[in-house]
Design a protein around this motif. Sequence first.
Motif, mmCIF file in Angstrom:
data_model
loop_
_atom_site.group_PDB
_atom_site.id
_atom_site.type_symbol
_atom_site.label_atom_id
_atom_site.label_comp_id
_atom_site.label_asym_id
_atom_site.label_seq_id
_atom_site.Cartn_x
_atom_site.Cartn_y
_atom_site.Cartn_z
ATOM 1 N N VAL A 90 0.841 -1.198 0.000
ATOM 2 C CA VAL A 90 0.000 0.000 0.000
ATOM 3 C C VAL A 90 0.876 1.247 0.000
ATOM 4 N N LEU A 91 1.888 1.261 0.816
ATOM 5 C CA LEU A 91 2.794 2.416 0.868
ATOM 6 C C LEU A 91 3.528 2.598 -0.457
ATOM 7 N N GLU A 92 3.911 1.513 -1.063
ATOM 8 C CA GLU A 92 4.595 1.571 -2.363
ATOM 9 C C GLU A 92 3.687 2.198 -3.411
ATOM 10 N N ARG A 93 2.426 1.772 -3.446
ATOM 11 C CA ARG A 93 1.475 2.335 -4.410
ATOM 12 C C ARG A 93 1.226 3.817 -4.130
ATOM 13 N N THR A 94 1.152 4.153 -2.864
ATOM 14 C CA THR A 94 0.882 5.536 -2.477
ATOM 15 C C THR A 94 2.033 6.451 -2.864
ATOM 16 N N THR A 95 3.242 6.025 -2.609
ATOM 17 C CA THR A 95 4.398 6.874 -2.912
ATOM 18 C C THR A 95 4.723 6.859 -4.390
ATOM 19 N N ALA A 96 4.320 5.836 -5.135
ATOM 20 C CA ALA A 96 4.585 5.759 -6.567
ATOM 21 C C ALA A 96 3.590 6.596 -7.368
ATOM 22 N N ALA A 97 2.403 6.882 -6.807
ATOM 23 C CA ALA A 97 1.390 7.676 -7.508
ATOM 24 C C ALA A 97 1.868 9.112 -7.616
ATOM 25 N N PRO A 98 1.611 9.767 -8.786
ATOM 26 C CA PRO A 98 2.047 11.168 -8.919
ATOM 27 C C PRO A 98 1.298 12.042 -7.927
ATOM 28 N N ALA A 99 2.037 12.892 -7.280
ATOM 29 C CA ALA A 99 1.444 13.787 -6.287
ATOM 30 C C ALA A 99 0.870 15.004 -6.995
ATOM 31 N N THR A 100 -0.321 15.387 -6.590
ATOM 32 C CA THR A 100 -0.918 16.613 -7.134
ATOM 33 C C THR A 100 -0.897 17.653 -6.048
ATOM 34 N N THR A 101 -0.566 18.847 -6.439
ATOM 35 C CA THR A 101 -0.533 19.938 -5.465
ATOM 36 C C THR A 101 -1.883 20.616 -5.454
#
Length: 127
Positions: free
Chosen positions: A106-117
């Motif tokens: 879950v953490l891997e998927r969360t950190t791999a997703a592009p972050a939107t500001t």
Amino acid sequence: MMLSPVSDADLDRAFAALADPVRRAIVARLSRGAATVNELAEPFEISKQAVSRHIQVLEQAGLVSRSRDAQRRPVHLEAARLELLTAWIDRYRLTAEQRFRSLDAVLERTTAAPATTPNSTDKEQQS
């Protein structure tokens, strides 16, 4: 020899027996081979009688046994009983490890997703 599953009472006796550092040291020594009470008592500054009592506790827990070899009464480690304790521990360890692996995924998927500001989202909504 097939041992039956470990009961709660068996676990209580075994873990209580292993709670004492002298008894853990005796188990560690017996993992290298059988020994007499005299041999087991050598590294300790306690009486042979006290070592015999420790051995009795380990016997009652099923962790060691004694046999007769002429005049000697060697103490033997019951490795199968330790294996049952290890299997009991592993059952819970494996469950916990699986949960950690799931959390890691879950953490891997969360950190791999592009972050939107927030600013970029606001600008897109205004367009």
